[in-house]
Scaffold this motif. Sequence first.
Motif, mmCIF file in Angstrom:
data_model
loop_
_atom_site.group_PDB
_atom_site.id
_atom_site.type_symbol
_atom_site.label_atom_id
_atom_site.label_comp_id
_atom_site.label_asym_id
_atom_site.label_seq_id
_atom_site.Cartn_x
_atom_site.Cartn_y
_atom_site.Cartn_z
ATOM 1 N N ARG A 140 -5.765 0.464 -0.571
ATOM 2 C CA ARG A 140 -4.871 1.627 -0.475
ATOM 3 C C ARG A 140 -3.511 1.252 -1.050
ATOM 4 N NH1 ARG A 140 -5.357 4.616 4.978
ATOM 5 N NH2 ARG A 140 -7.097 5.458 3.759
ATOM 6 N N PHE A 141 -3.098 1.972 -2.068
ATOM 7 C CA PHE A 141 -1.825 1.708 -2.734
ATOM 8 C C PHE A 141 -0.804 2.753 -2.298
ATOM 9 C CE2 PHE A 141 -5.031 0.508 -6.178
ATOM 10 C CZ PHE A 141 -5.087 -0.829 -5.797
ATOM 11 N N ILE A 142 0.330 2.277 -1.783
ATOM 12 C CA ILE A 142 1.422 3.192 -1.435
ATOM 13 C C ILE A 142 2.706 2.649 -2.050
ATOM 14 C CG2 ILE A 142 0.314 3.913 0.735
ATOM 15 C CD1 ILE A 142 2.355 2.099 2.196
ATOM 16 N N THR A 143 3.729 3.463 -2.062
ATOM 17 C CA THR A 143 5.003 2.991 -2.601
ATOM 18 C C THR A 143 6.140 3.607 -1.801
ATOM 19 O OG1 THR A 143 6.434 2.868 -4.546
ATOM 20 C CG2 THR A 143 5.047 4.824 -4.363
ATOM 21 N N ASN A 144 7.217 2.841 -1.689
ATOM 22 C CA ASN A 144 8.390 3.395 -1.023
ATOM 23 C C ASN A 144 9.455 3.814 -2.031
ATOM 24 O OD1 ASN A 144 9.417 1.000 -1.892
ATOM 25 N ND2 ASN A 144 9.558 0.069 0.132
ATOM 26 N N GLY A 145 9.034 4.014 -3.269
ATOM 27 C CA GLY A 145 9.995 4.520 -4.251
ATOM 28 C C GLY A 145 9.983 3.690 -5.517
ATOM 29 N N ASN A 146 10.794 4.117 -6.474
ATOM 30 C CA ASN A 146 10.900 3.423 -7.765
ATOM 31 C C ASN A 146 9.618 3.449 -8.580
ATOM 32 O OD1 ASN A 146 13.730 2.303 -7.625
ATOM 33 N ND2 ASN A 146 12.853 1.518 -5.741
ATOM 34 N N ALA A 147 8.689 4.368 -8.221
ATOM 35 C CA ALA A 147 7.501 4.576 -9.046
ATOM 36 C C ALA A 147 7.971 5.278 -10.326
ATOM 37 C CB ALA A 147 6.487 5.418 -8.281
ATOM 38 N N PRO A 148 7.144 5.475 -11.332
ATOM 39 C CA PRO A 148 5.715 5.175 -11.344
ATOM 40 C C PRO A 148 5.392 3.678 -11.398
ATOM 41 C CG PRO A 148 6.450 6.014 -13.478
ATOM 42 C CD PRO A 148 7.590 6.182 -12.522
ATOM 43 N N HIS A 149 4.309 3.337 -10.685
ATOM 44 C CA HIS A 149 3.750 2.000 -10.758
ATOM 45 C C HIS A 149 2.286 2.116 -11.213
ATOM 46 C CE1 HIS A 149 7.236 0.673 -8.472
ATOM 47 N NE2 HIS A 149 6.917 1.437 -7.445
ATOM 48 N N PRO A 150 1.972 1.750 -12.429
ATOM 49 C CA PRO A 150 0.558 1.693 -12.822
ATOM 50 C C PRO A 150 -0.067 0.417 -12.250
ATOM 51 C CG PRO A 150 2.066 1.614 -14.748
ATOM 52 C CD PRO A 150 2.891 1.403 -13.520
ATOM 53 N N VAL A 151 -0.928 0.577 -11.255
ATOM 54 C CA VAL A 151 -1.462 -0.570 -10.516
ATOM 55 C C VAL A 151 -2.711 -1.096 -11.220
ATOM 56 C CG1 VAL A 151 -2.425 -1.329 -8.312
ATOM 57 C CG2 VAL A 151 -0.580 0.382 -8.360
ATOM 58 N N HIS A 152 -2.705 -2.390 -11.519
ATOM 59 C CA HIS A 152 -3.825 -3.007 -12.256
ATOM 60 C C HIS A 152 -4.386 -4.185 -11.476
ATOM 61 C CE1 HIS A 152 -6.280 -4.861 -15.270
ATOM 62 N NE2 HIS A 152 -5.458 -5.854 -15.502
ATOM 63 N N VAL A 153 -5.706 -4.279 -11.433
ATOM 64 C CA VAL A 153 -6.393 -5.377 -10.747
ATOM 65 C C VAL A 153 -7.210 -6.168 -11.756
ATOM 66 C CG1 VAL A 153 -7.961 -5.975 -8.857
ATOM 67 C CG2 VAL A 153 -6.577 -3.889 -8.703
ATOM 68 N N HIS A 154 -7.136 -7.480 -11.683
ATOM 69 C CA HIS A 154 -7.984 -8.358 -12.489
ATOM 70 C C HIS A 154 -9.279 -8.662 -11.719
ATOM 71 C CE1 HIS A 154 -4.566 -10.428 -15.035
ATOM 72 N NE2 HIS A 154 -4.192 -9.207 -14.672
ATOM 73 N N GLY A 155 -10.327 -8.989 -12.443
ATOM 74 C CA GLY A 155 -11.530 -9.555 -11.827
ATOM 75 C C GLY A 155 -12.591 -8.557 -11.410
ATOM 76 N N ALA A 156 -12.260 -7.267 -11.368
ATOM 77 C CA ALA A 156 -13.251 -6.237 -11.022
ATOM 78 C C ALA A 156 -12.700 -4.883 -11.429
ATOM 79 C CB ALA A 156 -13.540 -6.234 -9.522
ATOM 80 N N SER A 157 -13.595 -3.943 -11.645
ATOM 81 C CA SER A 157 -13.174 -2.550 -11.832
ATOM 82 C C SER A 157 -13.250 -1.846 -10.486
ATOM 83 C CB SER A 157 -14.098 -1.835 -12.828
ATOM 84 O OG SER A 157 -14.056 -2.489 -14.078
ATOM 85 N N PHE A 158 -12.614 -0.698 -10.382
ATOM 86 C CA PHE A 158 -12.633 0.054 -9.123
ATOM 87 C C PHE A 158 -12.918 1.524 -9.397
ATOM 88 C CE2 PHE A 158 -8.021 -0.630 -10.235
ATOM 89 C CZ PHE A 158 -7.661 0.679 -10.513
ATOM 90 N N GLN A 159 -13.158 2.256 -8.322
ATOM 91 C CA GLN A 159 -13.372 3.703 -8.426
ATOM 92 C C GLN A 159 -12.323 4.400 -7.575
ATOM 93 O OE1 GLN A 159 -17.521 4.162 -7.288
ATOM 94 N NE2 GLN A 159 -18.242 3.388 -9.278
ATOM 95 N N VAL A 160 -11.608 5.329 -8.174
ATOM 96 C CA VAL A 160 -10.541 6.039 -7.474
ATOM 97 C C VAL A 160 -11.181 7.069 -6.539
ATOM 98 C CG1 VAL A 160 -8.445 7.418 -7.712
ATOM 99 C CG2 VAL A 160 -9.023 5.720 -9.474
#
Length: 459
Positions: free
Chosen positions: A376-396
Amino acid sequence: MRLTAASAAALASGSLSLLTACSDETLAPSAGPNLAQTGTLSRNPLRIPSTIAPTGASLTARAARLDLGGGQLSNVLGYNGLFPGPTVVATRGNSVSIPFTNGLSEQTTIHWHGMIVPTSADGHPRDAVQPGRSYTYSYTINQRACLNWYHPHPHMLTGKQVCLGLAGAFIIRDSIETGLGLPAGSYEVPLIIRDASVDSSGNLVYKPRSGGFLGTIPLVNGIRNPYLNVDTALYRFRVLNGANSRIFGLALGTGAPFHLIGNDGGLLETRAQLAQITIAPAERLDLLIDFRGLPVGTHVMLRDVRAGWDLLDFVVTRQVSVGATIPTTLSTISKLSSPVRTRLFSFDGMSKINGKLYDLNRVDFQVPFGQTERWRFITNGNAPHPVHVHGASFQVQSRTGGRNQVFPWERGWKDTVLLEDRETVDVLIRFDAFRGLYLMHCHKLEHEDMGMMTNFQVI
Ligand code: C2O
Ligand code: CU
């Protein structure tokens, strides 16, 4: 190149003043479809990067002087002196073995963004290649056909090196994709879209800001104000947002729709027709554009509606009749489900995840191999943050708050997802290829370099 009578005369008389005077400021957003195309702007032919195979070629990162369009040479950094670097084209099952030499004056690595590879080939900043040294990246491709890319990932220098030109596309093919008979050959075109800033001599410059580098001009495949001559045919565009921080809102000047068939992790299950698509840094799109039935002489502008930029002028120049259909059913995607745990990641300010600055030597969490998890990705501000993960793909799975939806281009498999202010984005992820050390970070490269990154270990 299309020229007005005046600029043609200037060229004939040996004066390049109109071309060189063609600054960014003359690139006013078009007031409507097809207006900008008839102006005095001289456009440059789109560059299609050369291709290399996954074995037998090598890559060297080095400084180079290249024509970004208009005849002037600019200082850039390029793989093999090219910007973008050569496109690696490989097939699922292939072995990759690419000897890399660092010809820069500072450390670097190559990260194969979207490739599921062992830690030894992931280009982790711990595995920096020092100036003058070499390292061979070796791995076997065992993942779906898709468009990935490669770029530097050195500690705190990624933003600079990518901005100055180090990036290239990596296309994976497989039999499922080949069976669809999608547009190929000259009808399949990679488009690396980014922004840039140039100094008064036309050299690429990097002026980082903590909110993210924003350049003053767009580049497509390293070319300013590009055009592409097209046939009256169906085309497949493999689009990468290669910008450090800029988000693009892609649309066609004619209002015609894109046929979206894929994204980061390859083909979607079904296509979608969309008039406008948002693409954040490091995200990819697989788009069909249909030029059939358009009269020769028609201009279709690929535009960025966010900045009001004209990105690429498609010029219909040749009447052909090539059979092609737009498939409706594209691929099968096995859905991840039943996560065994939920991990919360808060993207804090411009430099922290869960309150911590990146530390090269600290491992922040461990992930059991083969288990489906909800992140679960959340932010307290200063977005946009394009969140990237190494080592596996994910499903939104969901986006709540903010834009409050999962967009059609976020279905299927992803490795980067855009987190805007006030949003909570849930993804399901399972590391079932390799154990080892991997990274998760904000792909706004200035945030990454300032510390919005975390090490984790798949155990
Ligand atoms: Cu495209 Cu960790 O990066
Ligand atoms: Cu960020």
